[in-house]
Scaffold this active site. Structure first.
Site, PDB file in Angstrom:
ATOM      1  N   ASP A  10      -2.205   1.041  -9.137  1.00 47.40           N
ATOM      2  CA  ASP A  10      -2.227   0.753  -7.709  1.00 47.40           C
ATOM      3  C   ASP A  10      -1.734  -0.651  -7.405  1.00 47.40           C
ATOM      4  OD1 ASP A  10      -3.327   3.243  -7.254  1.00 47.40           O
ATOM      5  OD2 ASP A  10      -5.387   2.510  -7.262  1.00 47.40           O
ATOM      6  N   LYS A  11      -1.172  -0.820  -6.217  1.00 51.61           N
ATOM      7  CA  LYS A  11      -0.659  -2.124  -5.799  1.00 51.61           C
ATOM      8  C   LYS A  11      -1.743  -3.188  -5.848  1.00 51.61           C
ATOM      9  CE  LYS A  11       1.826  -4.342  -1.972  1.00 51.61           C
ATOM     10  NZ  LYS A  11       2.410  -4.141  -0.621  1.00 51.61           N
TER      11      LYS A  11
END
Length: 239
Positions: free
Chosen positions: A107-108
């Protein structure tokens, strides 16, 4: 070789970030500060902020035949996509001279280990759920970790309308735990923790199968070793 490429291929940072180091006067070759466009020749000593930078290059006979296999410590804010119209995409961040893409995603707003490769044949081998490859994470949360929380996470939690598989979870600090998953559901750990009223404040992946994050700093990458490749992939898919 241009010194910005030399620094990038050593895994210290991206080529654009190496350009910024050059502009700031933080790069020397043989003790002399160099500027944009400088080249590093065989035998030259390249330093950034006084620290020697060692290029990680393959032997010529190996480089001709093998693909690219990289371990990156992905910082928060980098997006695991090959879409170069997306700001902060992982391809531009690594800025590798060959075409590479991430194996899976992180995930970012998460950080840590992610693998990238030029060899598309290995992706399914690593990501296929029935192979039950382990991925290990260190997680910080917003309140004290309890025995009940650890047991519940390990047993399985309903996310995305399905139960997560049993997994290994252990407390490592008052507000932290480690977890080993063999699944890869979207935002799985964050959703599992939320089911017990916890909010993840930091999430770092530290291992994929036999490859460990080790001492890589955020933003740095390195080539996988032969031993790591042998443990990671069947021989037929390595080249």
């Amino acid at each position: 070789m241009r010194v910005n490429k030399y620094i990038s291929e050593a895994g210290l940072c991206s080529r654009r970030e190496a350009d910024e180091l050059l502009v700031a006067g933080r790069v020397t070759i043989n003790e002399e500060v160099v500027a944009m466009g400088a080249k590093a020749l065989d035998g030259d000593v390249v330093r950034v902020d006084g620290e020697i930078v060692i290029a990680r290059t393959l032997a010529p006979e190996s480089a001709k035949n093998r693909g690219v296999y990289i371990a990156l410590n992905k910082p928060v804010g980098v997006t695991c996509t090959t879409d170069q119209t997306v700001d902060g995409n992982i391809v531009d961040f690594v800025d590798h001279p060959q075409r590479i893409f991430p194996i899976g995603r992180l995930d970012k707003d998460s950080e840590g280990l992610i693998l990238l490769t030029s060899n598309g044949d290995i992706v399914n081998e690593i990501l296929r759920s029935e192979n039950r490859h382990e991925k290990e994470y260190l997680v910080a949360v917003n309140k004290a970790v309890t025995d009940e929380f650890i047991r519940g996470m390990a047993k399985g939690v309903r996310v995305h309308n399905q139960m997560t598989d049993p997994c290994r979870v252990r407390k490592i600090a008052k507000f932290g735990f480690s977890i080993v998953l063999t699944q890869g559901l979207n935002r799985q750990i964050r959703l599992m923790a939320a089911a017990f009223g916890y909010r993840v404040t930091q999430l770092r992946r530290v291992r994929i199968i036999n490859v460990k994050l080790g001492h890589l700093k955020p933003g740095q990458w390195r080539n996988l070793t032969e031993a790591e490749l042998k443990g990671l992939l069947p021989e037929r898919t390595r080249w």
